[in-house]
Design an enzyme around this catalytic site. Structure first.
Site, PDB file in Angstrom:
ATOM      1  N   LYS A  69       0.839  -1.200   0.000  1.00 20.52           N
ATOM      2  CA  LYS A  69       0.000   0.000   0.000  1.00 20.52           C
ATOM      3  C   LYS A  69       0.878   1.257   0.000  1.00 20.52           C
ATOM      4  O   LYS A  69       0.627   2.209  -0.748  1.00 20.52           O
ATOM      5  CB  LYS A  69      -0.935  -0.011   1.226  1.00 20.52           C
ATOM      6  CG  LYS A  69      -2.039  -1.056   1.120  1.00 20.52           C
ATOM      7  CD  LYS A  69      -2.835  -1.209   2.414  1.00 20.52           C
ATOM      8  CE  LYS A  69      -3.837  -2.356   2.275  1.00 20.52           C
ATOM      9  NZ  LYS A  69      -4.641  -2.590   3.488  1.00 20.52           N
ATOM     10  N   GLN A  87      -4.689  -1.442   9.829  1.00 20.52           N
ATOM     11  CA  GLN A  87      -4.589  -2.739   9.145  1.00 20.52           C
ATOM     12  C   GLN A  87      -5.163  -3.833  10.037  1.00 20.52           C
ATOM     13  O   GLN A  87      -4.863  -3.906  11.225  1.00 20.52           O
ATOM     14  CB  GLN A  87      -3.124  -3.022   8.791  1.00 20.52           C
ATOM     15  CG  GLN A  87      -2.902  -4.275   7.956  1.00 20.52           C
ATOM     16  CD  GLN A  87      -3.473  -4.181   6.548  1.00 20.52           C
ATOM     17  OE1 GLN A  87      -3.644  -3.087   5.997  1.00 20.52           O
ATOM     18  NE2 GLN A  87      -3.785  -5.318   5.956  1.00 20.52           N
ATOM     19  N   ASP A 112     -10.963   2.889   4.355  1.00 25.39           N
ATOM     20  CA  ASP A 112     -11.300   1.465   4.262  1.00 25.39           C
ATOM     21  C   ASP A 112     -12.806   1.255   4.140  1.00 25.39           C
ATOM     22  O   ASP A 112     -13.260   0.128   3.947  1.00 25.39           O
ATOM     23  CB  ASP A 112     -10.819   0.723   5.522  1.00 25.39           C
ATOM     24  CG  ASP A 112      -9.563  -0.085   5.270  1.00 25.39           C
ATOM     25  OD1 ASP A 112      -9.315  -0.449   4.109  1.00 25.39           O
ATOM     26  OD2 ASP A 112      -8.841  -0.361   6.244  1.00 25.39           O
TER      27      ASP A 112
END
Ligand code: GUN
Length: 303
Positions: free
Chosen positions: A52, A96, A119
């Site tokens: 990422k 994460q 997200d």
């Protein structure tokens, strides 16, 4: 059979984003800025986060990576989340997953400012998505929508079977597919996705095979290697494989190889279109995260 080349489509998206960032910089604006919190040292998570950050570097986004110890308290993690919420220089951030078992993932997700929730996991964004309103949509469904649109694969009136009911893939994917297209997000052609007849299947579903056999499009996000076999796929179907499973393979230099949730060698010849693993959905997920970060940045300018 045509491979849905996520690697190529994601590279195109990154090129477009790079041009947008260059234009912002030429106009004297700053670049979008993504922060990533990672707790502990789960090897798969470390790999995802590295990928990422590398993708952000490539398009010219700023990144801040925050590595926290696996034994961090929930309160200390929540304090970090609030710090990023309050930092006007950060446009979006992710925590994460998975988190260590002593931390309540829902509490952390809900603490994120939904305007920075790139997200798309905050209840506010999930609610907006369910209502067909502009929202930050979880990166994988967003990437799959782009991939299908790129290949002009229509979903209107078609039966789409989604296998997996996670908050991060299965549920938002089903919501996007069933939407009335005219209510869908800006920047998407009306025909891109939506108006599908959607069936969501999961580990307790009876007779998955019969349900899959009636599908025009199957999206598998179950985390189980070779779950979807050739006898479950009607000839001419479209198969999208979200799985990323590490399988031991002594013949490989790394000792393992990556496989999806689809028994690819047997299923692929039956399909009209299929995503490979790797090189299908994975790069599109990262592209979706980059697009969400740009969206959070531009939305913040108009506030
Ligand atoms: N773990 C696996 N995929 C994801 C993702 O897309 N976002 C976050 N935050 N964690 C993940």
């Amino acid at each position: 059979m045509i491979l849905l080349d996520g690697k190529q489509v994601a590279a195109d998206i990154r090129r477009q984003l790079r041009e947008q960032v260059d234009a912002l910089l030429r106009a004297g604006q700053r670049a979008p800025h993504l922060a990533v919190i990672i707790v502990g040292d789960n090897p798969a998570s470390l790999t995802y986060v590295r990928n990422k950050v590398r993708a952000c570097d490539e398009v010219g986004f700023r990144t801040t990576r925050i590595d926290l110890p696996a034994d961090i308290s929930q309160d200390a993690l929540l304090a970090e989340v609030r710090r990023l919420n309050d930092d006007p220089g950060i446009d979006g951030f992710i925590v994460q997953l998975p988190l260590p078992p002593h931390i309540n993932e829902a509490a952390v997700t809900q603490a994120i400012d939904w305007r920075k929730d790139v997200d798309g996991l905050h209840p506010h964004n999930i609610g907006l998505t369910a209502l067909g309103m502009p929202s930050l949509v979880s990166a994988t469904p967003r990437g799959i929508r782009e991939l299908l649109a790129h290949y002009n694969i229509q979903t209107a009136g078609r039966h789409v079977v989604v296998i997996g009911r996670s908050n991060i893939v299965g549920k938002p994917m089903a919501m996007l597919l069933m939407q009335r297209p005219y209510l869908s997000l800006p920047n998407m052609s009306a025909s891109a996705l939506g108006d599908a007849t959607v069936t969501v299947c999961h580990s307790k579903t009876h007779d998955l095979r019969t349900i899959c056999l009636s599908a025009d499009i199957i999206i598998v996000a179950a985390g189980q290697p070779a779950l979807l076999t050739a006898d479950m796929v009607r000839p001419g179907a479209v198969v999208v494989d979200v799985g990323i499973n590490h399988i031991e393979d002594p013949a490989s230099p790394r000792g393992y190889r990556l496989v999806g949730d689809v028994d690819f060698p047997d299923v692929a010849p039956r399909c009209a279109y299929i995503t490979p693993v790797p090189g299908g959905v994975g790069p599109m997920t990262i592209a979706g995260l980059l697009q969400n970060t740009m969206q959070a940045y531009t939305d913040s300018l108009s506030r």
